[in-house]
Design a protein around this motif. Structure first.
Motif, PDB file in Angstrom:
ATOM      1  N   ARG A 112       0.816  -1.225   0.000  1.00  0.00           N
ATOM      2  CA  ARG A 112       0.000   0.000   0.000  1.00  0.00           C
ATOM      3  C   ARG A 112       0.848   1.273   0.000  1.00  0.00           C
ATOM      4  NH1 ARG A 112      -5.476   0.161   1.222  1.00  0.00           N
ATOM      5  NH2 ARG A 112      -6.372  -1.886   1.550  1.00  0.00           N
ATOM      6  N   ASN A 113       1.941   1.291   0.745  1.00  0.00           N
ATOM      7  CA  ASN A 113       2.744   2.510   0.829  1.00  0.00           C
ATOM      8  C   ASN A 113       3.559   2.772  -0.437  1.00  0.00           C
ATOM      9  OD1 ASN A 113       4.714   0.543   1.092  1.00  0.00           O
ATOM     10  ND2 ASN A 113       5.676   1.470   2.879  1.00  0.00           N
ATOM     11  N   GLN A 114       3.450   1.923  -1.434  1.00  0.00           N
ATOM     12  CA  GLN A 114       4.141   2.121  -2.702  1.00  0.00           C
ATOM     13  C   GLN A 114       3.194   2.592  -3.808  1.00  0.00           C
ATOM     14  OE1 GLN A 114       5.750  -1.889  -3.002  1.00  0.00           O
ATOM     15  NE2 GLN A 114       7.793  -1.087  -2.539  1.00  0.00           N
ATOM     16  N   ARG A 115       1.931   2.729  -3.499  1.00  0.00           N
ATOM     17  CA  ARG A 115       0.954   3.154  -4.493  1.00  0.00           C
ATOM     18  C   ARG A 115       0.975   4.668  -4.638  1.00  0.00           C
ATOM     19  NH1 ARG A 115      -4.153  -0.551  -2.506  1.00  0.00           N
ATOM     20  NH2 ARG A 115      -3.062  -2.552  -2.593  1.00  0.00           N
ATOM     21  N   GLY A 116       0.678   5.165  -5.854  1.00  0.00           N
ATOM     22  CA  GLY A 116       0.751   6.596  -6.090  1.00  0.00           C
ATOM     23  C   GLY A 116      -0.519   7.218  -6.636  1.00  0.00           C
ATOM     24  N   SER A 117      -0.981   6.819  -7.810  1.00  0.00           N
ATOM     25  CA  SER A 117      -2.146   7.431  -8.443  1.00  0.00           C
ATOM     26  C   SER A 117      -3.440   6.919  -7.806  1.00  0.00           C
ATOM     27  CB  SER A 117      -2.154   7.118  -9.940  1.00  0.00           C
ATOM     28  OG  SER A 117      -2.427   5.736 -10.146  1.00  0.00           O
ATOM     29  N   LEU A 118      -4.547   7.594  -8.120  1.00  0.00           N
ATOM     30  CA  LEU A 118      -5.849   7.158  -7.598  1.00  0.00           C
ATOM     31  C   LEU A 118      -6.157   5.746  -8.065  1.00  0.00           C
ATOM     32  CD1 LEU A 118      -8.369   7.847  -5.979  1.00  0.00           C
ATOM     33  CD2 LEU A 118      -9.320   8.916  -8.017  1.00  0.00           C
ATOM     34  N   LEU A 119      -5.794   5.432  -9.305  1.00  0.00           N
ATOM     35  CA  LEU A 119      -6.014   4.083  -9.819  1.00  0.00           C
ATOM     36  C   LEU A 119      -5.238   3.062  -8.991  1.00  0.00           C
ATOM     37  CD1 LEU A 119      -7.273   2.304 -12.011  1.00  0.00           C
ATOM     38  CD2 LEU A 119      -5.240   2.725 -13.388  1.00  0.00           C
ATOM     39  N   GLU A 120      -3.991   3.395  -8.656  1.00  0.00           N
ATOM     40  CA  GLU A 120      -3.181   2.492  -7.831  1.00  0.00           C
ATOM     41  C   GLU A 120      -3.693   2.444  -6.400  1.00  0.00           C
ATOM     42  OE1 GLU A 120       0.676   4.195  -8.276  1.00  0.00           O
ATOM     43  OE2 GLU A 120       1.007   3.296 -10.237  1.00  0.00           O
ATOM     44  N   LEU A 121      -4.006   3.616  -5.831  1.00  0.00           N
ATOM     45  CA  LEU A 121      -4.461   3.673  -4.442  1.00  0.00           C
ATOM     46  C   LEU A 121      -5.748   2.886  -4.229  1.00  0.00           C
ATOM     47  CD1 LEU A 121      -3.704   7.418  -3.723  1.00  0.00           C
ATOM     48  CD2 LEU A 121      -2.590   5.464  -2.630  1.00  0.00           C
ATOM     49  N   SER A 122      -6.618   2.868  -5.241  1.00  0.00           N
ATOM     50  CA  SER A 122      -7.874   2.120  -5.118  1.00  0.00           C
ATOM     51  C   SER A 122      -7.726   0.703  -5.654  1.00  0.00           C
ATOM     52  CB  SER A 122      -9.004   2.840  -5.865  1.00  0.00           C
ATOM     53  OG  SER A 122      -8.803   2.774  -7.265  1.00  0.00           O
ATOM     54  N   TRP A 123      -6.517   0.323  -5.970  1.00  0.00           N
ATOM     55  CA  TRP A 123      -6.193  -1.016  -6.481  1.00  0.00           C
ATOM     56  C   TRP A 123      -7.112  -1.386  -7.632  1.00  0.00           C
ATOM     57  CZ3 TRP A 123      -1.657  -2.744  -6.032  1.00  0.00           C
ATOM     58  CH2 TRP A 123      -1.335  -4.079  -6.286  1.00  0.00           C
ATOM     59  N   GLY A 124      -7.117  -0.486  -8.642  1.00  0.00           N
ATOM     60  CA  GLY A 124      -7.918  -0.706  -9.845  1.00  0.00           C
ATOM     61  C   GLY A 124      -9.416  -0.606  -9.613  1.00  0.00           C
ATOM     62  N   GLY A 125      -9.820   0.100  -8.564  1.00  0.00           N
ATOM     63  CA  GLY A 125     -11.239   0.252  -8.244  1.00  0.00           C
ATOM     64  C   GLY A 125     -11.754  -0.777  -7.256  1.00  0.00           C
ATOM     65  N   ALA A 126     -10.932  -1.737  -6.876  1.00  0.00           N
ATOM     66  CA  ALA A 126     -11.374  -2.804  -5.974  1.00  0.00           C
ATOM     67  C   ALA A 126     -11.389  -2.373  -4.504  1.00  0.00           C
ATOM     68  CB  ALA A 126     -10.475  -4.031  -6.128  1.00  0.00           C
TER      69      ALA A 126
ATOM     70  N   PHE B  23     -12.619   6.136  -8.592  1.00  0.00           N
ATOM     71  CA  PHE B  23     -12.161   6.803  -9.811  1.00  0.00           C
ATOM     72  C   PHE B  23     -12.581   8.264  -9.792  1.00  0.00           C
ATOM     73  CE2 PHE B  23     -12.980   2.341 -10.939  1.00  0.00           C
ATOM     74  CZ  PHE B  23     -11.720   1.980 -11.411  1.00  0.00           C
ATOM     75  N   LEU B  24     -11.978   9.077 -10.642  1.00  0.00           N
ATOM     76  CA  LEU B  24     -12.423  10.455 -10.809  1.00  0.00           C
ATOM     77  C   LEU B  24     -13.791  10.450 -11.462  1.00  0.00           C
ATOM     78  CD1 LEU B  24      -9.133  12.086 -12.134  1.00  0.00           C
ATOM     79  CD2 LEU B  24     -10.110  12.275  -9.842  1.00  0.00           C
ATOM     80  N   GLU B  25     -14.587  11.462 -11.150  1.00  0.00           N
ATOM     81  CA  GLU B  25     -15.936  11.564 -11.699  1.00  0.00           C
ATOM     82  C   GLU B  25     -16.139  12.926 -12.333  1.00  0.00           C
ATOM     83  OE1 GLU B  25     -18.726  10.684  -8.604  1.00  0.00           O
ATOM     84  OE2 GLU B  25     -17.974   8.641  -8.340  1.00  0.00           O
ATOM     85  N   ASP B  26     -17.189  13.045 -13.158  1.00  0.00           N
ATOM     86  CA  ASP B  26     -17.522  14.320 -13.781  1.00  0.00           C
ATOM     87  C   ASP B  26     -17.596  15.414 -12.728  1.00  0.00           C
ATOM     88  OD1 ASP B  26     -17.758  12.930 -16.133  1.00  0.00           O
ATOM     89  OD2 ASP B  26     -19.942  12.975 -16.199  1.00  0.00           O
ATOM     90  N   GLY B  27     -16.991  16.551 -13.009  1.00  0.00           N
ATOM     91  CA  GLY B  27     -16.995  17.684 -12.092  1.00  0.00           C
ATOM     92  C   GLY B  27     -15.808  17.718 -11.143  1.00  0.00           C
ATOM     93  N   ASP B  28     -15.068  16.619 -11.026  1.00  0.00           N
ATOM     94  CA  ASP B  28     -13.879  16.612 -10.165  1.00  0.00           C
ATOM     95  C   ASP B  28     -12.799  17.502 -10.763  1.00  0.00           C
ATOM     96  OD1 ASP B  28     -14.998  14.804  -8.412  1.00  0.00           O
ATOM     97  OD2 ASP B  28     -13.909  13.068  -9.199  1.00  0.00           O
ATOM     98  N   SER B  29     -12.110  18.247  -9.915  1.00  0.00           N
ATOM     99  CA  SER B  29     -10.956  19.043 -10.336  1.00  0.00           C
ATOM    100  C   SER B  29      -9.701  18.447  -9.726  1.00  0.00           C
ATOM    101  CB  SER B  29     -11.098  20.496  -9.873  1.00  0.00           C
ATOM    102  OG  SER B  29     -12.147  21.125 -10.566  1.00  0.00           O
ATOM    103  N   VAL B  30      -8.629  18.469 -10.503  1.00  0.00           N
ATOM    104  CA  VAL B  30      -7.350  17.917 -10.075  1.00  0.00           C
ATOM    105  C   VAL B  30      -6.272  18.959 -10.311  1.00  0.00           C
ATOM    106  CG1 VAL B  30      -5.657  16.099 -10.470  1.00  0.00           C
ATOM    107  CG2 VAL B  30      -8.076  15.582 -10.674  1.00  0.00           C
ATOM    108  N   THR B  31      -5.415  19.165  -9.327  1.00  0.00           N
ATOM    109  CA  THR B  31      -4.265  20.048  -9.467  1.00  0.00           C
ATOM    110  C   THR B  31      -3.014  19.238  -9.194  1.00  0.00           C
ATOM    111  OG1 THR B  31      -5.571  21.921  -8.672  1.00  0.00           O
ATOM    112  CG2 THR B  31      -3.179  22.169  -8.638  1.00  0.00           C
TER     113      THR B  31
END
Length: 65
Positions: free
Chosen positions: A5-19, A31-39
């Motif tokens: 877990r401490n090696q994960r970076g992106s939202l996809l990785e952090l959520s383990w592919g959505g699982a 996952f990101l959804e419509d209306g989400d803002s990312v900086t």
């Protein structure tokens, strides 16, 4: 991306592919959804120097039908 877990970076990785949904404030997300803002900001740093890459921001919009 790592297997621990401490090696994960992106939202996809952090959520383990959505699982494994994440608690983000008061909502659970995978996952990101419509209306989400990312900086995103970034820099590299070494012995006696630091180089910045500025900031980029975007908002997820609904795909056209």
């Amino acid at each position: 991306m790592g297997l621990r877990r401490n090696q994960r970076g992106s939202l996809l990785e952090l959520s383990w592919g959505g699982a494994e949904p994440l608690e983000l404030g008061s909502v659970r997300r995978t996952f990101l959804e419509d209306g989400d803002s990312v900086t995103i900001t970034g820099y590299c740093q070494g012995n006696g120097y630091r180089v910045g890459f500025g900031e980029v921001e975007g908002t997820i919009i609904r795909a056209s039908d």
